[in-house]
Design a protein around this motif. Structure first.
Motif, PDB file in Angstrom:
ATOM      1  N   ILE A 117       9.071  73.604  33.768  1.00  0.00           N
ATOM      2  CA  ILE A 117      10.231  72.790  33.376  1.00  0.00           C
ATOM      3  C   ILE A 117      10.108  72.381  31.909  1.00  0.00           C
ATOM      4  CG2 ILE A 117      11.509  70.647  33.744  1.00  0.00           C
ATOM      5  CD1 ILE A 117      10.492  70.592  36.598  1.00  0.00           C
ATOM      6  N   HIS A 118      11.182  72.576  31.163  1.00  0.00           N
ATOM      7  CA  HIS A 118      11.297  72.044  29.806  1.00  0.00           C
ATOM      8  C   HIS A 118      12.552  71.181  29.761  1.00  0.00           C
ATOM      9  CE1 HIS A 118       8.829  75.146  27.265  1.00  0.00           C
ATOM     10  NE2 HIS A 118       8.111  74.548  28.176  1.00  0.00           N
ATOM     11  N   ARG A 119      12.496  70.086  29.040  1.00  0.00           N
ATOM     12  CA  ARG A 119      13.665  69.239  28.822  1.00  0.00           C
ATOM     13  C   ARG A 119      13.947  69.251  27.326  1.00  0.00           C
ATOM     14  NH1 ARG A 119      15.472  63.452  28.331  1.00  0.00           N
ATOM     15  NH2 ARG A 119      17.251  63.313  29.756  1.00  0.00           N
ATOM     16  N   TYR A 120      15.181  69.561  26.979  1.00  0.00           N
ATOM     17  CA  TYR A 120      15.602  69.612  25.588  1.00  0.00           C
ATOM     18  C   TYR A 120      16.598  68.494  25.335  1.00  0.00           C
ATOM     19  CZ  TYR A 120      13.420  74.156  25.816  1.00  0.00           C
ATOM     20  OH  TYR A 120      12.505  75.162  25.997  1.00  0.00           O
ATOM     21  N   GLU A 121      16.322  67.689  24.313  1.00  0.00           N
ATOM     22  CA  GLU A 121      17.205  66.590  23.939  1.00  0.00           C
ATOM     23  C   GLU A 121      18.271  67.103  22.990  1.00  0.00           C
ATOM     24  OE1 GLU A 121      17.183  63.683  25.311  1.00  0.00           O
ATOM     25  OE2 GLU A 121      15.318  63.985  26.393  1.00  0.00           O
ATOM     26  N   GLY A 122      19.510  66.701  23.236  1.00  0.00           N
ATOM     27  CA  GLY A 122      20.617  67.079  22.375  1.00  0.00           C
ATOM     28  C   GLY A 122      21.815  66.216  22.705  1.00  0.00           C
ATOM     29  N   GLU A 123      23.006  66.691  22.354  1.00  0.00           N
ATOM     30  CA  GLU A 123      24.216  65.945  22.702  1.00  0.00           C
ATOM     31  C   GLU A 123      24.266  65.677  24.206  1.00  0.00           C
ATOM     32  OE1 GLU A 123      27.742  67.779  21.191  1.00  0.00           O
ATOM     33  OE2 GLU A 123      27.079  67.610  19.126  1.00  0.00           O
ATOM     34  N   LEU A 124      23.756  66.614  24.966  1.00  0.00           N
ATOM     35  CA  LEU A 124      23.576  66.476  26.409  1.00  0.00           C
ATOM     36  C   LEU A 124      22.182  67.019  26.692  1.00  0.00           C
ATOM     37  CD1 LEU A 124      24.757  66.036  29.331  1.00  0.00           C
ATOM     38  CD2 LEU A 124      25.468  68.426  29.236  1.00  0.00           C
ATOM     39  N   PRO A 125      21.318  66.255  27.368  1.00  0.00           N
ATOM     40  CA  PRO A 125      19.995  66.804  27.687  1.00  0.00           C
ATOM     41  C   PRO A 125      20.144  68.054  28.561  1.00  0.00           C
ATOM     42  CG  PRO A 125      20.036  64.443  28.063  1.00  0.00           C
ATOM     43  CD  PRO A 125      21.457  64.877  27.816  1.00  0.00           C
ATOM     44  N   LEU A 126      19.223  68.991  28.369  1.00  0.00           N
ATOM     45  CA  LEU A 126      19.221  70.226  29.141  1.00  0.00           C
ATOM     46  C   LEU A 126      17.843  70.421  29.756  1.00  0.00           C
ATOM     47  CD1 LEU A 126      20.653  72.959  29.898  1.00  0.00           C
ATOM     48  CD2 LEU A 126      19.434  73.916  27.932  1.00  0.00           C
ATOM     49  N   TYR A 127      17.842  70.635  31.066  1.00  0.00           N
ATOM     50  CA  TYR A 127      16.617  71.021  31.760  1.00  0.00           C
ATOM     51  C   TYR A 127      16.646  72.534  31.935  1.00  0.00           C
ATOM     52  CZ  TYR A 127      15.002  66.363  32.994  1.00  0.00           C
ATOM     53  OH  TYR A 127      14.518  65.089  32.945  1.00  0.00           O
ATOM     54  N   HIS A 128      15.552  73.176  31.543  1.00  0.00           N
ATOM     55  CA  HIS A 128      15.415  74.619  31.686  1.00  0.00           C
ATOM     56  C   HIS A 128      14.215  74.851  32.587  1.00  0.00           C
ATOM     57  CE1 HIS A 128      14.375  78.681  29.557  1.00  0.00           C
ATOM     58  NE2 HIS A 128      15.020  78.880  30.698  1.00  0.00           N
ATOM     59  N   LEU A 129      14.463  75.418  33.760  1.00  0.00           N
ATOM     60  CA  LEU A 129      13.404  75.671  34.726  1.00  0.00           C
ATOM     61  C   LEU A 129      13.232  77.165  34.918  1.00  0.00           C
ATOM     62  CD1 LEU A 129      15.071  72.967  35.636  1.00  0.00           C
ATOM     63  CD2 LEU A 129      13.584  73.105  37.604  1.00  0.00           C
ATOM     64  N   ASP A 130      11.988  77.594  35.026  1.00  0.00           N
ATOM     65  CA  ASP A 130      11.680  78.983  35.331  1.00  0.00           C
ATOM     66  C   ASP A 130      10.774  78.959  36.555  1.00  0.00           C
ATOM     67  OD1 ASP A 130      10.547  81.548  35.535  1.00  0.00           O
ATOM     68  OD2 ASP A 130      10.781  81.890  33.384  1.00  0.00           O
ATOM     69  N   LEU A 131      11.325  79.331  37.699  1.00  0.00           N
ATOM     70  CA  LEU A 131      10.617  79.210  38.973  1.00  0.00           C
ATOM     71  C   LEU A 131      10.034  80.544  39.434  1.00  0.00           C
ATOM     72  CD1 LEU A 131      13.122  76.782  40.731  1.00  0.00           C
ATOM     73  CD2 LEU A 131      11.213  76.254  39.197  1.00  0.00           C
ATOM     74  N   TYR A 132       9.779  81.428  38.496  1.00  0.00           N
ATOM     75  CA  TYR A 132       9.277  82.768  38.797  1.00  0.00           C
ATOM     76  C   TYR A 132       8.042  82.749  39.700  1.00  0.00           C
ATOM     77  CZ  TYR A 132       7.551  87.522  37.987  1.00  0.00           C
ATOM     78  OH  TYR A 132       7.113  88.800  38.146  1.00  0.00           O
ATOM     79  N   ARG A 133       7.145  81.803  39.470  1.00  0.00           N
ATOM     80  CA  ARG A 133       5.880  81.781  40.203  1.00  0.00           C
ATOM     81  C   ARG A 133       5.968  81.085  41.563  1.00  0.00           C
ATOM     82  NH1 ARG A 133       1.736  79.016  36.991  1.00  0.00           N
ATOM     83  NH2 ARG A 133       3.435  77.800  36.171  1.00  0.00           N
ATOM     84  N   LEU A 134       7.118  80.513  41.894  1.00  0.00           N
ATOM     85  CA  LEU A 134       7.235  79.822  43.174  1.00  0.00           C
ATOM     86  C   LEU A 134       7.624  80.807  44.269  1.00  0.00           C
ATOM     87  CD1 LEU A 134       9.027  76.497  42.205  1.00  0.00           C
ATOM     88  CD2 LEU A 134       6.604  77.087  42.092  1.00  0.00           C
ATOM     89  N   SER A 135       7.078  80.598  45.455  1.00  0.00           N
ATOM     90  CA  SER A 135       7.362  81.536  46.545  1.00  0.00           C
ATOM     91  C   SER A 135       8.469  81.057  47.481  1.00  0.00           C
ATOM     92  CB  SER A 135       6.086  81.807  47.355  1.00  0.00           C
ATOM     93  OG  SER A 135       5.570  80.606  47.871  1.00  0.00           O
ATOM     94  N   GLY A 136       8.749  79.762  47.508  1.00  0.00           N
ATOM     95  CA  GLY A 136       9.797  79.274  48.399  1.00  0.00           C
ATOM     96  C   GLY A 136      10.055  77.793  48.198  1.00  0.00           C
ATOM     97  N   PRO A 137      11.019  77.230  48.962  1.00  0.00           N
ATOM     98  CA  PRO A 137      11.391  75.825  48.818  1.00  0.00           C
ATOM     99  C   PRO A 137      10.217  74.856  48.995  1.00  0.00           C
ATOM    100  CG  PRO A 137      12.944  76.959  50.245  1.00  0.00           C
ATOM    101  CD  PRO A 137      11.826  77.910  49.965  1.00  0.00           C
ATOM    102  N   GLU A 138       9.223  75.251  49.774  1.00  0.00           N
ATOM    103  CA  GLU A 138       8.068  74.375  50.001  1.00  0.00           C
ATOM    104  C   GLU A 138       7.287  74.114  48.706  1.00  0.00           C
ATOM    105  OE1 GLU A 138       6.875  78.625  50.633  1.00  0.00           O
ATOM    106  OE2 GLU A 138       8.525  77.396  51.364  1.00  0.00           O
TER     107      GLU A 138
END
Length: 171
Positions: free
Chosen positions: A73-94
């Protein structure tokens, strides 16, 4: 950059080079509102992070997006904050519990999630699915925006208008 609308509010954009993919993200950044959620899917190297970098530019963030694969997870501050998530390594909702997504999703921010299948399995609300595929030429990318809900149909329409305006005015 070529743009066309299809049935069901789907928008298809053909980007002929990386700078156009980034510019598309920048245009979208100017449209985003708090709570907007995008799931980005496509092969490795298909332009997802480049697109998000453009979104950070459109939101006038202090820093531009980089691949969050190792941080998740990265959070970028700007006019509107943006969360950028890369869940490539996750296997499922758990695997989502340590990320505290419920808390993050309550913030006044926009969200771009790469490899978001674990979240989509449990997400009941509206969102935009953006599929990235490679075109016929080496740098060409096809981005298909699939809206799931009225807000995302509105985003596609606004994006279509903005891109057509840019194309006709030469901006």
């Amino acid at each position: 950059m070529r743009v066309k609308k299809e049935a069901g509010g789907k928008l298809v954009v053909c980007s002929e080079r990386p700078a156009e993919t980034e510019e598309l993200g920048k245009v979208l950044g100017g449209i985003l509102q708090p709570g907007d959620l995008f799931f980005l899917s496509g092969d490795l190297g298909s332009g997802k992070t480049l697109f998000v970098r453009g979104v950070t530019l459109g939101l006038e963030s202090a820093e531009t997006a980089t691949s969050p694969t190792f941080a998740l997870i990265h959070r970028y501050e700007g006019e509107l904050p943006l969360y950028h998530l890369d869940l490539y390594r996750l296997s499922g909702p758990e695997d989502l519990a340590p990320l505290a997504l419920e808390e993050i999703m309550e913030e006044e921010a926009a969200f771009m999630i790469e490899w978001g299948a674990p979240v989509k399995e449990i997400w009941a609300g509206p969102y935009m699915e953006v599929e990235f595929t490679r075109g016929e030429k080496e740098e060409e990318r096809i981005l298909s925006f699939h809206p799931k809900g009225e807000r995302y149909q509105e985003i596609n329409h606004s994006l279509w208008l903005a891109l057509n305006k840019e194309h006709t005015t030469g901006m």
